[in-house]
Design a protein around this motif. Structure first.
Motif, PDB file in Angstrom:
ATOM      1  N   MET A 143      -7.591  -7.590  27.495  1.00  0.00           N
ATOM      2  CA  MET A 143      -7.870  -6.460  28.389  1.00  0.00           C
ATOM      3  C   MET A 143      -9.130  -6.771  29.153  1.00  0.00           C
ATOM      4  O   MET A 143      -9.869  -7.691  28.835  1.00  0.00           O
ATOM      5  N   ARG A 144      -9.391  -5.940  30.131  1.00  0.00           N
ATOM      6  CA  ARG A 144     -10.662  -5.999  30.795  1.00  0.00           C
ATOM      7  C   ARG A 144     -11.344  -4.675  30.500  1.00  0.00           C
ATOM      8  O   ARG A 144     -10.708  -3.635  30.620  1.00  0.00           O
ATOM      9  N   PRO A 145     -12.612  -4.709  30.098  1.00  0.00           N
ATOM     10  CA  PRO A 145     -13.206  -3.437  29.684  1.00  0.00           C
ATOM     11  C   PRO A 145     -13.516  -2.505  30.842  1.00  0.00           C
ATOM     12  O   PRO A 145     -13.734  -1.326  30.635  1.00  0.00           O
ATOM     13  N   GLN A 146     -13.547  -3.011  32.065  1.00  0.00           N
ATOM     14  CA  GLN A 146     -13.838  -2.097  33.184  1.00  0.00           C
ATOM     15  C   GLN A 146     -12.542  -1.698  33.892  1.00  0.00           C
ATOM     16  O   GLN A 146     -11.516  -2.332  33.715  1.00  0.00           O
ATOM     17  N   GLY A 147     -12.679  -0.698  34.723  1.00  0.00           N
ATOM     18  CA  GLY A 147     -11.608  -0.358  35.658  1.00  0.00           C
ATOM     19  C   GLY A 147     -10.335   0.114  34.991  1.00  0.00           C
ATOM     20  O   GLY A 147     -10.385   0.750  33.949  1.00  0.00           O
ATOM     21  N   VAL A 148      -9.213  -0.201  35.585  1.00  0.00           N
ATOM     22  CA  VAL A 148      -7.948   0.366  35.136  1.00  0.00           C
ATOM     23  C   VAL A 148      -7.598  -0.071  33.723  1.00  0.00           C
ATOM     24  O   VAL A 148      -7.891  -1.180  33.310  1.00  0.00           O
ATOM     25  N   ALA A 149      -6.942   0.836  33.012  1.00  0.00           N
ATOM     26  CA  ALA A 149      -6.687   0.613  31.595  1.00  0.00           C
ATOM     27  C   ALA A 149      -5.376  -0.126  31.376  1.00  0.00           C
ATOM     28  O   ALA A 149      -4.512   0.320  30.660  1.00  0.00           O
ATOM     29  N   ALA A 161      -9.747   7.148  33.491  1.00  0.00           N
ATOM     30  CA  ALA A 161      -9.071   5.884  33.154  1.00  0.00           C
ATOM     31  C   ALA A 161      -9.565   4.738  34.021  1.00  0.00           C
ATOM     32  O   ALA A 161      -9.350   3.581  33.698  1.00  0.00           O
ATOM     33  N   ARG A 162     -10.228   5.051  35.124  1.00  0.00           N
ATOM     34  CA  ARG A 162     -10.733   3.988  35.991  1.00  0.00           C
ATOM     35  C   ARG A 162     -12.262   3.936  35.971  1.00  0.00           C
ATOM     36  O   ARG A 162     -12.871   3.280  36.803  1.00  0.00           O
ATOM     37  N   TYR A 163     -12.850   4.706  35.090  1.00  0.00           N
ATOM     38  CA  TYR A 163     -14.290   4.586  34.871  1.00  0.00           C
ATOM     39  C   TYR A 163     -14.493   4.561  33.368  1.00  0.00           C
ATOM     40  O   TYR A 163     -14.556   5.599  32.706  1.00  0.00           O
ATOM     41  N   ARG A 164     -14.581   3.369  32.820  1.00  0.00           N
ATOM     42  CA  ARG A 164     -14.572   3.239  31.368  1.00  0.00           C
ATOM     43  C   ARG A 164     -15.990   3.336  30.829  1.00  0.00           C
ATOM     44  O   ARG A 164     -16.880   2.648  31.302  1.00  0.00           O
ATOM     45  N   GLN A 214      -9.524  -5.438  40.963  1.00  0.00           N
ATOM     46  CA  GLN A 214     -10.051  -4.688  39.819  1.00  0.00           C
ATOM     47  C   GLN A 214      -9.510  -5.184  38.491  1.00  0.00           C
ATOM     48  O   GLN A 214      -9.894  -4.677  37.449  1.00  0.00           O
ATOM     49  N   LEU A 247     -21.392  -3.648  30.028  1.00  0.00           N
ATOM     50  CA  LEU A 247     -20.065  -4.238  29.840  1.00  0.00           C
ATOM     51  C   LEU A 247     -18.915  -3.517  30.528  1.00  0.00           C
ATOM     52  O   LEU A 247     -17.921  -4.154  30.874  1.00  0.00           O
ATOM     53  N   THR A 248     -18.991  -2.213  30.675  1.00  0.00           N
ATOM     54  CA  THR A 248     -17.781  -1.518  31.136  1.00  0.00           C
ATOM     55  C   THR A 248     -17.935  -0.705  32.414  1.00  0.00           C
ATOM     56  O   THR A 248     -16.966  -0.512  33.132  1.00  0.00           O
ATOM     57  N   ILE A 291     -16.136   2.472  41.187  1.00  0.00           N
ATOM     58  CA  ILE A 291     -15.643   1.650  42.293  1.00  0.00           C
ATOM     59  C   ILE A 291     -15.399   2.513  43.539  1.00  0.00           C
ATOM     60  O   ILE A 291     -14.682   3.518  43.484  1.00  0.00           O
ATOM     61  N   GLN A 339     -16.006 -10.714  32.837  1.00  0.00           N
ATOM     62  CA  GLN A 339     -15.615 -11.736  31.859  1.00  0.00           C
ATOM     63  C   GLN A 339     -14.904 -12.900  32.529  1.00  0.00           C
ATOM     64  O   GLN A 339     -14.976 -14.039  32.059  1.00  0.00           O
TER      65      GLN A 339
END
Lengths: 934, 295
Positions: free
Chosen positions: B188-194, A857-860, B263, A840-841, A845, A920
């Motif tokens: 939100m999107r769970p990946q990438g930027v918060a 913060a960019r690898y969740r 992203q 999912l996360t 990149i 999603q």
């Protein structure tokens, strides 16, 4: 201005320190007050490891100016024990974290405990949701989140009732009946890990220590034309600036292929952004950082190869002199054409998996120190201490024996602490400056520099009879090994040999191209290539089942590997194939939880936009190196004068629980309680080589080594005592930690004394050689054991937004024998959570060779809020050659999760995802398309 | 170089403004610092000479009714806002937004003042304040004045506040009257930027079965946050029913300009989610207005 004081209270003690420019509270605590229990995982307010309480509120000390704490009460992990009902005991939270096995690598634990403590101060009876909300941003990469939740509830109960913390009741001991092995045993290092006393490499500080930093190319593909370090060298406080020409010994390193330049020299090739061109040692980290900016470089840019398919094009730019192909790996069985000709149905599809980062919470750190005798000591948390020794010695041009690797606690590894550039850099700087040198990566550097999981493209083509029997299985894999080989050859070999899944197909052909690119290197990562191929195969099996009109479990059962099966590499599986048993147990649990049709889409009552369904996936994974590589481990067991048995081997503990495994095995063999066994790991002077901690091999290989060594020591002690007391060896027994000789009872320290007095060292050393394996292509046993797993996952899909949640997860794993059930629980929970993250996360990149995911913060990773209900099922199908029947568990638990999730999404809303992580937006788009099509 | 040389804890507005004015080098006000310190640490903001910490100033920590308004001090930690009965009663959208900012540790430091001053076009707290029709109280050495929230934005991450000369004192939100309610939602999107893909805040006044007045604010819908004016106009004075709502929602496409961001999300996905969030938030606020009217 500099004379300004900060007065504050830390753990109840008044402190007064000079204010320093730019200082964060975490620096004040760690560097000046030496309260190193507070950890820095990311330094960017993402991970929560640095959480401390200020006036009772949890805050992130890495981004809280020290000056702001003026006049405030600060509570750190070191002060937590004093906050409990009994100030001289552990706090109930600490007690519960130990008993429930919530402590694994331990690095995040101070943050978890402080956040939990703050929660219980406000809410003495929190429910699961309260706990998840409170710990939302306190990450644990070992991800024993369910155990953490249970611990907090147990502690809360204890605090409300005043009763001691009640131990967990839902962790079954092993089915195999033993005195020590298979029973619940808290970790030997748990107390220091919950009190903040546990020392990781960055917590060590030497007199006169310098701080190192690495100048990295930050361009993905170029020739280094010029480098000028003069201005950096002139900066006051800089002790050394080294470039490639300063390396006295070998200029490259690498675990299999030595293709990785320690420092790229002038005129040489830059192959990835993380390539090092210079290293600096200075009095402070700030000065070292400043010096980096003064190093002038000139690069001649070259074209970038950014994916493995592009890398294989005939006109692709060449990254290494040997070309871009690291290895073409082939698996052949039977006659593929015949297999497809016999098929009633042929199915074909291509799948994609991204680069993943281990994101262990402890960034890499090495400290190198030259001893007065001229030996090089390196303090490091590493998965392969003996390789570190070898590589450091080669770079310095000195004999191996002159290098001493002193393993430290490891704050998570998952395969990411096998490559060793940092150790070499630190040693080079210590060699030149003759002072201790610490090289700590910050999170950004860690993300850019260390090898990742291979991104893959996998085409699967399957032929099947109408009844579901497989007739042909063809796969073509492309693996992105990035700029350097690391373990790429081995990883992609495993991906390829596992690319027809845990199924018996008569005709198999698999081709894999492990390709160099200008991306960060890829190497070992939990699952070791099999995560990737399992995603492709298990997705394909569900798609095939649908085309055949079959139940996905029935199709898998029909083709499952079982005793008597021959794998795609020609290995006859004689024992320990627990796949069908896993399947049976998961099926029973599914029917209990979801009735007869778990794979059908259901509407959530009252919420018509939500759909749920279950999905399933299977997995298998080799234990041990295999493929003809000699696989061995050495172990010492010694009875010390104080009556403690010390087990010594250089295997690494990454949080997975190896010390407990070895402790239990030695206790079992010696007939003493586990508390009388102490395990010492990862020291190349003191502990014999246990081999790399990789390939789920330690429980089996080093477990066997410790078992046979402990047995040898027991035999030696028995015969010595029999002779000394003139009785038959049959009358010498070890029980309850004492030696019973006929009618006499001796303590173990007395036994040690007697042997010493008689001139015998109470020590046994052996080397265990695992059963021989065959290289790929030769048939026979490529591996000495395989673990098996089935997972079923229930998802909920929001048909308005495309959002996906994992609700429940059943994880059945055949581990041979559960030697350490508490540690096993942690592995199962954490492995599944890593799988949920992969589904999912997680996506590392990289664009045109440049790292976009250069911050946490960019690898969740999946946080506690994404934790489903995890239902573990342990299957014990023993391997005759394993210690008590055990085989590996470290990797298998992560492998089936992602395809189980995407299969469940398909079952819920009819959207087939052929790449992870789940997008999603794409889910929503396809839901809408399906609605349009009616 | 250090991220800052001098860190001053200010205990009054006057003291803070003086410190900013007198600093011998670049100076910035700071509250929780959850954005600013990260920007400094990651090199997105050049090192400063002086940081003036506004959190000790009592006036900036007030959360109280002032006549017809709810006042939320600029330095009140967002955690306190999420636990406030006053905010729950008068500005539920703000409470809901604050509950989604960061994690618990961040919420113990972060402030609404920082959220607004940082001027990100999708800052949750700010979007909610804008929907509430809040005004910001701005202090300089010369004067105090009230400014509409949306007037504080110049561009993405750029505030119209004069750096080093003006500070935010707090926010005034009109007290809730009968029939009024608000709601906040985000995806939100769970990946990438918060960062959120999209967030939406709605305030409305209900008169029996009519939407008498409404404000809808959506972020990130441009360099600065925007109201969905055409959607609001289509709903204002109309009955709350699915047909009316569907018509109004269809105006999202002409009312707001979303863009695709790598992203995070495509513009198309943002329109779809905006549609969902408006329906959800208007529906929620409508129901709340009914319940709250009965009280």
């Amino acid at each position: 201005m500099n004379s300004k004081k900060i007065e504050l209270t830390v753990n109840g003690v008044a402190v007064s320190v000079d204010e320093r420019p730019g200082e964060m509270l975490s620096d004040l605590l760690r560097e000046r007050l030496r309260l190193t229990g507070t950890k820095i995982g990311c330094n960017e307010s993402e991970c929560g490891s640095c959480t401390v309480l200020v006036d009772g509120d949890p805050i992130l000390s890495c981004s809280y100016p020290a000056a702001k704490a003026r006049g405030k009460q600060v509570l750190t992990i070191e002060g937590l024990a004093g906050q409990g009902p009994q100030s001289n005991h552990l706090h109930p939270l600490q007690e519960a974290f130990i008993q429930y096995g919530a402590v694994q690598c331990g690095f995040c634990i101070p943050g978890q405990l402080m956040t939990s403590f703050a929660l219980l101060q406000r809410n003495p009876d929190p429910n699961d949701d309260d706990i998840k909300e409170a710990l939302k941003d306190t990450l644990c990469r070992c991800a024993g989140y369910p155990s953490i939740i249970q611990s907090i509830k147990a502690a809360a109960r204890s605090m409300r009732t005043g009763e001691p913390v009640q131990p967990p009741t839902d962790i079954p001991p092993s089915q195999t009946r033993h005195r020590s092995v298979g029973r619940i045993q808290p970790r030997p290092d748990a107390i220091p890990k919950v009190t903040g006393k546990a020392i990781y490499t960055d917590d060590i500080c030497f007199e006169g220590m310098l701080h190192a930093r690495v100048k990295r190319a930050m361009v993905p593909s170029a020739i280094l034309r010029k480098i000028d370090t003069q201005r950096a060298k002139e900066l006051p406080g800089v002790a050394a600036v080294l470039t490639a020409e300063d390396i006295p010994g070998a200029h490259t390193h690498g675990l299999v292929v030595r293709d990785w330049p320690t420092l790229v020299g002038v005129g040489e090739r830059i192959r990835t952004v993380g390539d090092a061109v210079a290293i600096v040692a200075a009095e402070t980290r700030e000065i070292a950082t400043q010096a980096l900016e003064l190093i002038e470089t000139v690069y001649e840019p070259l074209p970038v190869v950014s994916d493995p398919v592009q890398a294989r094009q005939p006109d692709a730019p060449c990254i290494h002199p040997s070309g871009n192909l690291l290895k073409h790996i082939k698996v052949r069985k039977g006659d593929l054409d015949k297999g497809f000709a016999e098929a009633d149905l042929i199915f074909e599809h291509t799948f994609y998996t991204p680069i993943h980062d281990h994101a262990f919470l402890e960034p890499e750190c090495s400290i190198a120190r030259l001893t007065p005798e001229g030996r090089m000591e390196v303090y490091v948390g590493s998965q392969i201490p003996y390789d570190d020794r070898n590589e450091v010695a080669r770079a310095l041009g000195i004999p191996e024996q002159q290098v001493h690797i002193i393993g430290q606690l490891i704050g998570g590894g998952f395969g990411g602490k096998e490559d060793i550039a940092g150790q070499i850099h630190a040693a080079l700087l210590a060699w030149v400056t003759k002072r201790p040198v610490k090289l700590l990566y910050d999170r950004q550097e860690s993300l850019i520099a260390h090898p990742k999981r291979h991104a893959t493209q996998i085409r699967v083509k399957i032929g099947a009879k109408r009844d579901g029997r497989l007739t042909a299985f063809e796969t073509e894999l492309y693996g992105d090994t990035g700029a350097y080989a690391s373990l790429g050859d081995k990883v992609m070999t495993r991906a390829t040999t596992h690319s027809s899944g845990p199924y018996e197909a008569p005709n198999v052909k698999a081709d894999c191209y492990a390709m160099y690119t200008n991306n960060p290197p890829a190497g070992a990562f939990r699952g070791f290539g099999v995560v990737q191929s399992a995603f492709a195969v298990e997705s394909a099996m569900d798609m095939l089942a649908e085309q055949l009109g079959m139940d996905p479990i029935a199709l898998r059962r029909l083709n499952a590997l079982r005793e008597g099966s021959v794998t795609n590499t020609g290995q006859l599986l004689e024992h320990s194939v627990g796949l069908l048993e896993c399947m049976e147990k998961v099926e029973a649990e599914l029917s209990r939880l979801a009735g007869p049709h778990p794979f059908r889409s259901r509407m959530v009552p009252g919420q018509p936009h939500l759909r749920t369904a279950w999905g399933i996936a299977a997995a298998y994974k080799n234990t041990g190196l295999g493929g003809g590589a000699p696989d061995k481990a050495g172990a010492d067991v010694e009875l010390l004068p104080d009556g403690i048995f010390e087990v010594r081997t250089s295997s690494a503990e990454l949080g997975q629980g190896l010390p407990t495994v070895l402790q239990l095995i030695a206790a079992e063999e010696l007939g003493v309680p586990p508390r009388m066994v102490h395990v010492l790991l990862s020291d190349t002077d003191l502990t014999p080589d246990g081999g790399p901690t990789t390939a789920s091999r330690q429980t089996y290989v080093t477990g066997n080594a410790v078992r046979q060594t402990a047995a040898a020591l027991k035999e030696m002690l028995t015969s010595e005592l029999a002779e000394r007391f003139d009785v038959s060896p049959d009358y010498v027994r070890f029980e309850e930690g004492l030696a019973q000789i006929d009618s006499q009872t001796l303590t173990m320290s007395k036994v040690a004394e007697l042997l010493k007095a008689g001139g015998r060292q109470p020590l046994a050393s052996t080397v265990y050689w695992a059963p021989e394996t065959k290289p790929l292509g030769e048939g026979g046993d490529m591996h000495f054991a395989f673990s098996f797993a089935i997972q079923a996952v229930e998802v909920e899909v929001n048909t308005l937004t495309g959002e996906v949640r994992v609700l429940r997860l059943i994880s059945a794993n055949d581990v041979g024998a559960a030697i350490n059930p508490l540690g096993l629980r942690g592995q199962v929970e954490g492995g599944a959570m890593m799988g949920v993250g992969h589904a999912l996360t997680e996506r590392f990149i990289v664009e045109e060779g440049r790292v976009i995911s250069d911050r946490l913060a960019r690898y969740r990773m999946a946080p506690i809020t994404m934790t489903p209900q995890i239902i573990p099922i342990v299957v014990e199908s023993p391997v005759p050659t394993g210690p008590y029947g055990a085989k590996g568990v470290g990797e298998i638990v992560t492998i089936p999760t992602a395809p189980a999730v995407t299969n469940a999404i398909y079952n819920a809303v009819g959207v087939r995802l052929d790449r992870i992580p789940v997008d999603q937006e794409l889910v929503l788009k396809q839901i809408k398309e399906r609605e349009r099509m009616g | 170089m250090s991220l800052w040389s001098t860190y001053i804890l200010a205990y009054s507005i006057e003291e803070a403004l003086q410190a900013l004015a007198c600093a011998p080098g670049p100076a910035r006000p700071i509250a929780g610092g959850t954005d600013l310190l990260l920007d400094l640490q990651q090199g997105n903001h050049p090192p400063v000479h002086t940081l003036v910490d506004l959190t000790p100033i009592p006036e900036l920590n007030r959360l109280e009714m002032r006549g017809d308004c709810l006042f939320i001090g600029a330095s009140v930690p967002v955690r306190e806002i999420t636990q406030s009965r006053l905010v729950h009663e008068h500005a539920l959208a703000v409470l809901e937004a604050c509950a989604l900012i960061g994690g618990p540790q961040v919420r113990n430091s972060a402030t609404l003042g920082g959220n607004v001053a940082h001027a990100l076009p999708a800052a949750d707290g700010m979007i909610a304040l804008a929907a509430m029709g809040a005004e910001a109280e701005v202090a300089s050495l010369e004067q105090r004045e009230l400014r509409p929230i949306l007037s504080l934005f110049k561009g993405p991450g750029i505030s119209t506040l004069e750096a080093g000369r003006e500070i935010l004192v707090g926010f005034q939100i009109p007290a809730r009257r009968a029939g009024e309610a608000s709601a906040f939602g985000r995806v939100m999107r769970p990946q990438g930027v918060a960062l959120p893909i999209i967030n939406t805040a709605v305030w409305l006044r209900r008169q029996r079965e009519l939407i008498a007045d409404i404000r809808i604010v959506v972020g990130p819908s441009g360099p600065v946050p925007q109201r969905a004016c055409e959607v609001e106009n289509a709903l204002r004075g109309r009955p709350f029913d699915p047909v009316e709502l569907a018509h109004a929602r269809s105006l999202v496409y002409t009312s707001l300009r979303f863009r695709s961001s790598a992203q995070r999300a495509s513009a198309e996905y943002r329109y779809q989610l905006c549609d969902v969030l408006i329906e959800e938030c208007v529906g929620k606020a409508w129901k709340r207005a009914e319940v709250m009217e009965l009280v």
